[in-house]
Write a protein that holds these residues in place. Sequence first.
Motif, PDB file in Angstrom:
ATOM      1  N   GLU B  18       0.848  -1.197   0.000  1.00 52.34           N
ATOM      2  CA  GLU B  18       0.000   0.000   0.000  1.00 52.34           C
ATOM      3  C   GLU B  18       0.878   1.240   0.000  1.00 52.34           C
ATOM      4  N   ALA B  19       0.417   2.273  -0.690  1.00 55.86           N
ATOM      5  CA  ALA B  19       1.102   3.563  -0.678  1.00 55.86           C
ATOM      6  C   ALA B  19       0.154   4.620  -0.119  1.00 55.86           C
ATOM      7  N   ARG B  20       0.687   5.421   0.805  1.00 55.05           N
ATOM      8  CA  ARG B  20      -0.085   6.543   1.379  1.00 55.05           C
ATOM      9  C   ARG B  20       0.668   7.825   1.121  1.00 55.05           C
ATOM     10  N   LEU B  21       0.016   8.744   0.444  1.00 53.30           N
ATOM     11  CA  LEU B  21       0.617  10.018   0.098  1.00 53.30           C
ATOM     12  C   LEU B  21      -0.143  11.114   0.843  1.00 53.30           C
ATOM     13  N   ARG B  22       0.606  12.035   1.438  1.00 46.91           N
ATOM     14  CA  ARG B  22      -0.011  13.066   2.260  1.00 46.91           C
ATOM     15  C   ARG B  22       0.168  14.446   1.654  1.00 46.91           C
ATOM     16  N   CYS B  23      -0.817  15.257   1.862  1.00 51.60           N
ATOM     17  CA  CYS B  23      -0.788  16.628   1.350  1.00 51.60           C
ATOM     18  C   CYS B  23      -1.371  17.564   2.388  1.00 51.60           C
ATOM     19  N   SER B  24      -0.587  18.550   2.796  1.00 48.56           N
ATOM     20  CA  SER B  24      -1.078  19.611   3.683  1.00 48.56           C
ATOM     21  C   SER B  24      -1.230  20.873   2.858  1.00 48.56           C
ATOM     22  N   PRO B  25      -2.458  21.371   2.689  1.00 50.66           N
ATOM     23  CA  PRO B  25      -2.659  22.559   1.850  1.00 50.66           C
ATOM     24  C   PRO B  25      -2.075  23.799   2.509  1.00 50.66           C
ATOM     25  N   MET B  26      -2.022  24.849   1.743  1.00 51.66           N
ATOM     26  CA  MET B  26      -1.571  26.126   2.284  1.00 51.66           C
ATOM     27  C   MET B  26      -2.543  26.571   3.376  1.00 51.66           C
ATOM     28  N   LYS B  27      -2.030  27.332   4.310  1.00 52.16           N
ATOM     29  CA  LYS B  27      -2.854  27.824   5.409  1.00 52.16           C
ATOM     30  C   LYS B  27      -4.022  28.623   4.846  1.00 52.16           C
ATOM     31  N   GLY B  28      -5.199  28.311   5.322  1.00 47.42           N
ATOM     32  CA  GLY B  28      -6.387  29.027   4.874  1.00 47.42           C
ATOM     33  C   GLY B  28      -7.054  28.428   3.653  1.00 47.42           C
ATOM     34  N   HIS B  29      -6.417  27.411   3.050  1.00 45.19           N
ATOM     35  CA  HIS B  29      -7.006  26.765   1.882  1.00 45.19           C
ATOM     36  C   HIS B  29      -7.827  25.557   2.318  1.00 45.19           C
ATOM     37  N   SER B  30      -9.011  25.445   1.737  1.00 43.49           N
ATOM     38  CA  SER B  30      -9.888  24.339   2.115  1.00 43.49           C
ATOM     39  C   SER B  30     -10.228  23.428   0.936  1.00 43.49           C
ATOM     40  N   HIS B  31      -9.584  23.691  -0.224  1.00 41.22           N
ATOM     41  CA  HIS B  31      -9.852  22.885  -1.405  1.00 41.22           C
ATOM     42  C   HIS B  31      -8.555  22.213  -1.836  1.00 41.22           C
ATOM     43  N   VAL B  32      -8.625  20.925  -2.108  1.00 38.60           N
ATOM     44  CA  VAL B  32      -7.443  20.154  -2.485  1.00 38.60           C
ATOM     45  C   VAL B  32      -7.729  19.376  -3.776  1.00 38.60           C
ATOM     46  N   TYR B  33      -6.755  19.399  -4.664  1.00 37.38           N
ATOM     47  CA  TYR B  33      -6.817  18.642  -5.910  1.00 37.38           C
ATOM     48  C   TYR B  33      -5.607  17.707  -5.964  1.00 37.38           C
ATOM     49  N   TRP B  34      -5.821  16.510  -6.451  1.00 36.57           N
ATOM     50  CA  TRP B  34      -4.718  15.570  -6.700  1.00 36.57           C
ATOM     51  C   TRP B  34      -4.589  15.332  -8.204  1.00 36.57           C
ATOM     52  N   TYR B  35      -3.329  15.339  -8.676  1.00 34.76           N
ATOM     53  CA  TYR B  35      -3.022  15.083 -10.076  1.00 34.76           C
ATOM     54  C   TYR B  35      -1.932  14.016 -10.147  1.00 34.76           C
ATOM     55  N   ARG B  36      -1.931  13.286 -11.247  1.00 37.94           N
ATOM     56  CA  ARG B  36      -0.888  12.284 -11.462  1.00 37.94           C
ATOM     57  C   ARG B  36      -0.122  12.633 -12.740  1.00 37.94           C
ATOM     58  N   GLN B  37       1.183  12.506 -12.677  1.00 38.99           N
ATOM     59  CA  GLN B  37       2.031  12.762 -13.836  1.00 38.99           C
ATOM     60  C   GLN B  37       2.822  11.499 -14.146  1.00 38.99           C
TER      61      GLN B  37
END
Lengths: 114, 117
Positions: B18-37
């Motif tokens: 299993e792979a777990r990838l974490r993302c902490s958005p910028m302070k004050g941001h409440s919308h997150v998008y994930w993209y794959r390259q």
Amino acid sequence: GNSVTQMEGPVTLSEEAFLTINCTYTATGYPSLFWYVQYPGEGLQLLLKATKADDKGSNKGFEATYRKETTSFHLEKGSVQVSDSAVYFCALSALKAAGNKLTFGGGTRVLVKP
Amino acid sequence: NAGVMQNPRHLVRRRGQEARLRCSPMKGHSHVYWYRQLPEEGLKFMVYLQKENIIDESGMPKERFSAEFPKEGPSILRIQQVVRGDSAAYFCASSPRYGQGEMDEQYFGPGTRLTVT
């Protein structure tokens, strides 16, 4: 659906040369258009954007004009530097009820030689 | 103001793990998008989340992939039973809001480069 087509690279230039990267798009409605730059091993940085027809985005000597009649958003720079070597991505975003996800072109690698 | 944070920057997994990838958005941001390259390709949208809600997952593979953005803590992209074809760079972007008539810029993290051996 939405799509973005940009010229394939790599593009190899000498320092101070003129750079053009072509980008055309297909979208319903009135998308916003972006150019992002990716340096080796890094994430994407927004270079410039335009939100409506005939708008010109500009930053760091780069320019692009939103041409609705030709559905294009070509990137230009009059005199490139070695530090401009990177991969450039054209993208569009069309506001919908479910957010403004970006649709990217395949990227164009630019190499500037001293 | 710290930018978008992603960790780990590099992740190596064997097939089936299993792979777990974490993302902490910028302070004050409440919308997150994930993209794959994928190698030598552009970025492809995967999923768009707001706090505790998946808004658009039209780009997510139907099996093995899931994403969440809890009320507290980072957004997580989870890939179960990884295969070699999952090897790619995964980027997270955040934005402050979704606005009418004005595009909200997305700010990208440095990415997680997943290698499946």
